[in-house]
Scaffold this motif. Structure first.
Motif, PDB file in Angstrom:
ATOM      1  N   UNK A 170       0.840  -1.198   0.000  1.00 50.45           N
ATOM      2  CA  UNK A 170       0.000   0.000   0.000  1.00 50.45           C
ATOM      3  C   UNK A 170       0.878   1.252   0.000  1.00 50.45           C
ATOM      4  N   UNK A 171       1.879   1.246   0.878  1.00 54.58           N
ATOM      5  CA  UNK A 171       2.799   2.384   0.989  1.00 54.58           C
ATOM      6  C   UNK A 171       3.575   2.574  -0.314  1.00 54.58           C
ATOM      7  N   UNK A 172       4.100   1.473  -0.864  1.00 52.02           N
ATOM      8  CA  UNK A 172       4.874   1.543  -2.109  1.00 52.02           C
ATOM      9  C   UNK A 172       4.026   2.089  -3.255  1.00 52.02           C
ATOM     10  N   UNK A 173       2.771   1.659  -3.315  1.00 48.81           N
ATOM     11  CA  UNK A 173       1.886   2.126  -4.380  1.00 48.81           C
ATOM     12  C   UNK A 173       1.668   3.634  -4.276  1.00 48.81           C
ATOM     13  N   UNK A 174       1.468   4.102  -3.042  1.00 50.25           N
ATOM     14  CA  UNK A 174       1.297   5.541  -2.857  1.00 50.25           C
ATOM     15  C   UNK A 174       2.555   6.299  -3.273  1.00 50.25           C
ATOM     16  N   UNK A 175       3.691   5.804  -2.835  1.00 51.99           N
ATOM     17  CA  UNK A 175       4.941   6.489  -3.177  1.00 51.99           C
ATOM     18  C   UNK A 175       5.188   6.474  -4.685  1.00 51.99           C
ATOM     19  N   UNK A 176       4.777   5.397  -5.350  1.00 53.23           N
ATOM     20  CA  UNK A 176       4.974   5.292  -6.802  1.00 53.23           C
ATOM     21  C   UNK A 176       4.189   6.354  -7.566  1.00 53.23           C
ATOM     22  N   UNK A 177       2.989   6.704  -7.094  1.00 57.56           N
ATOM     23  CA  UNK A 177       2.159   7.648  -7.853  1.00 57.56           C
ATOM     24  C   UNK A 177       2.181   9.056  -7.262  1.00 57.56           C
ATOM     25  N   UNK A 178       2.852   9.239  -6.129  1.00 64.70           N
ATOM     26  CA  UNK A 178       2.795  10.520  -5.411  1.00 64.70           C
ATOM     27  C   UNK A 178       3.239  11.696  -6.284  1.00 64.70           C
ATOM     28  N   UNK A 179       4.331  11.544  -7.006  1.00 62.71           N
ATOM     29  CA  UNK A 179       4.830  12.651  -7.831  1.00 62.71           C
ATOM     30  C   UNK A 179       3.827  13.016  -8.919  1.00 62.71           C
ATOM     31  N   UNK A 180       3.152  12.007  -9.470  1.00 56.78           N
ATOM     32  CA  UNK A 180       2.159  12.266 -10.505  1.00 56.78           C
ATOM     33  C   UNK A 180       0.918  12.943  -9.916  1.00 56.78           C
ATOM     34  N   UNK A 181       0.567  12.535  -8.707  1.00 57.92           N
ATOM     35  CA  UNK A 181      -0.554  13.180  -8.014  1.00 57.92           C
ATOM     36  C   UNK A 181      -0.264  14.667  -7.817  1.00 57.92           C
TER      37      UNK A 181
END
Length: 516
Positions: A170-181
């Motif tokens: 869950x954490x990794x998924x958030x970190x993966x898309x955070x910059x795009x968000x």
């Protein structure tokens, strides 16, 4: 649907309602302050919470994860939760998919990487999604399920292969898309909401897995819902009733017009039994979209049902034939009808229908339904006395719960524990519970949107009468009071407790009462 511009204030508590469900991390410190010198059978708070904390973050048999065992992972998960909570609450609507579409675009449209089944309706969406997931998994398909709200942990909302996504992932998924968000935030008039970011996380996690099929429940409505960037081949509509009337419409027909937005060109629409005006809207939309319609009571349904130990035994009439001796370990006629909808949806996904009539493998279907769980939906979490949790928060849900409790448990005395959100039809919920509850204990959960106890008590007294209402401002005290009432007289050996009124109330009660 009238436009409702959201507040752009981080952490604005006015955003939160039923869909901002209980999270163990939010209430852990508060509820563990209860005294531990009470009756050992009642004072499960500290021990039960400690057990939940040490389950390593993995789901139990009911599919509800605990907090991560690793302190570093736990801290990281809390940090992600905090960042998400700083965004608009998921019920603060701006009727536009511009933000989520922009985010999906920069992520490479991960939601296009797998076929999907899309589910809308008022009640029964999550249980139906869980049944669809179980059926698909039994046929060796890798599944991704996205549902809301959660009962205890935010990670429940994104499931892979029938289990909540691990906290680390869950954490990794958030970190993966955070910059795009953050990139999309800077391009839009309003930042992405909590629900929009979580939806993107789910779609990205499913593509990364990868899954064979996504099972997606809308957050609210349909047309403007953030999930509605998928092109689902099967659209499922569970029973429509009045809820979120300030946002979706004041009649079932008006609400159906918003929910019909998930029906795509050439899809198959699986319709549960609906109010007449809602059914008319759905059928017209299906015609406009050249969609095939399968209707409960017509093309599929429940052929027979009988009460069984721990659930019910069903004969389901599917699109491809009858399925006999299906054991469903859930209570209530409404769950039997959810099962029929789920079966028809999976048949439609596999291309089974009037033109290709063939039955799914019966043993596989039996195995799948026998494995289904739905935490917080008429869930028994304690015996002697029996304590049942049900997340009903609108009158239709409360009526279904009341019918199921009457049919399946036969309590000689039933004590209700009710904690509701302040924007719900609480009177309607209480009126549905009044015929089955001997007394009720009104209380509140830890949410900022919880109804004031005195206000709730005033409505309860009008419905039940003063002598049948007890007030406890803390949920742990309310649970203890209800259990004590259920045990106080020996002739009431068949007494029970029903905890209901809100997903948040049920989540907190579950943490308090359910041992690991």
């Amino acid at each position: 649907m009238s436009e409702h511009r959201p507040s752009d204030q981080p952490g604005d508590d006015s955003n939160f309602d039923e869909s901002d469900a209980f999270d163990e991390s939010d209430a852990f410190d508060e509820i563990t302050t209860a005294a531990t010198d009470r009756d050992p059978d009642l004072a499960v708070i500290e021990a039960g919470s400690r057990t939940l904390r040490t389950q390593g973050g993995q789901p139990g048999g009911d599919g509800v994860p605990a907090r991560p065992e690793d302190p570093e992972v736990d801290r990281a998960l809390r940090a992600v939760e905090q960042e998400l909570a700083g965004r608009w609450g998921e019920t603060k609507l701006d009727p536009s998919r511009a933000r989520i579409e922009a985010l999906m675009n920069v992520l490479g449209d991960p939601q296009r990487a797998y076929p999907t089944i899309h589910i809308t309706g008022t009640n029964g969406k999550t249980s139906t999604a869980r049944m669809i997931e179980a059926l698909l998994g039994a046929f060796d398909l890798r599944t991704g399920r996205y549902t809301s709200p959660h009962v205890q942990s935010i990670t429940e909302r994104i499931s892979l292969d029938g289990a909540p996504i691990p906290a680390e992932r869950f954490i990794e998924t958030y970190e993966d898309i955070k910059a795009y968000v953050e990139m999309v935030d800077g391009m839009q008039e309003y930042r992405l909401s909590f629900f929009e970011v979580l939806t993107a996380m789910a779609y990205a996690a499913f593509a990364d897995a990868p899954v064979d099929v996504g099972v997606v429940e809308v957050g609210m409505g349909g047309t403007w819902d953030a999930t509605n960037v998928i092109d689902a081949s099967v659209a499922v509509v569970t029973p429509i009733d009045l809820d979120h009337t300030d946002r979706l419409g004041s009649t079932p027909g008006e609400i159906a017009a918003e929910k019909a937005g998930i029906i795509k060109d050439g899809a198959t629409v699986v319709l549960a039994q609906q109010p007449v005006d809602a059914a008319q809207v759905m059928l017209k939309k299906a015609v406009d979209m050249d969609a095939t319609v399968a209707r409960a009571g017509m093309e599929f349904g429940v052929a027979a049902r009988e009460i069984a130990v721990g659930g019910q035994l069903l004969t389901l009439r599917g699109l491809g034939g009858e399925y006999e001796e299906i054991f469903l370990p859930l209570y209530g006629a409404h769950q039997a009808h959810n099962a029929a909808v789920a079966l028809a949806a999976v048949e439609a996904f596999f291309g089974i229908g009037a033109q290709h009539a063939r039955r799914l493998d019966l043993d596989t279907v039996r195995k799948a339904f026998a494995s289904v769980s739905s935490p917080g939906r008429l869930e028994v979490v304690r015996s002697s006395p029996t304590v049942v949790l049900d997340a009903a928060h609108n009158p239709a849900g409360a009526r279904a719960a009341a019918d199921a409790v009457t049919e399946s448990f036969g309590f000689s005395r039933l004590i209700g524990v009710v904690g509701a959100s302040d924007d719900k039809d609480v009177r309607g919920v209480l009126e549905a519970l009044e015929p089955i509850c001997t007394e009720i204990v009104v209380t509140r959960n830890s949410s900022h949107r919880a109804m004031d106890v005195d206000e709730l008590a005033g409505i309860a007294v009008e419905v039940f009468g003063e002598d049948r209402v007890q007030v406890e401002t803390r949920l742990d005290d309310a649970l203890e009071a209800a259990i004590t009432l259920a045990e106080e007289e020996s002739e009431f050996s068949g007494a029970g407790v029903l905890v209901t009124g809100s997903v948040i109330t049920v989540g907190e009660a579950r943490l308090l009462l359910k041992r690991g």
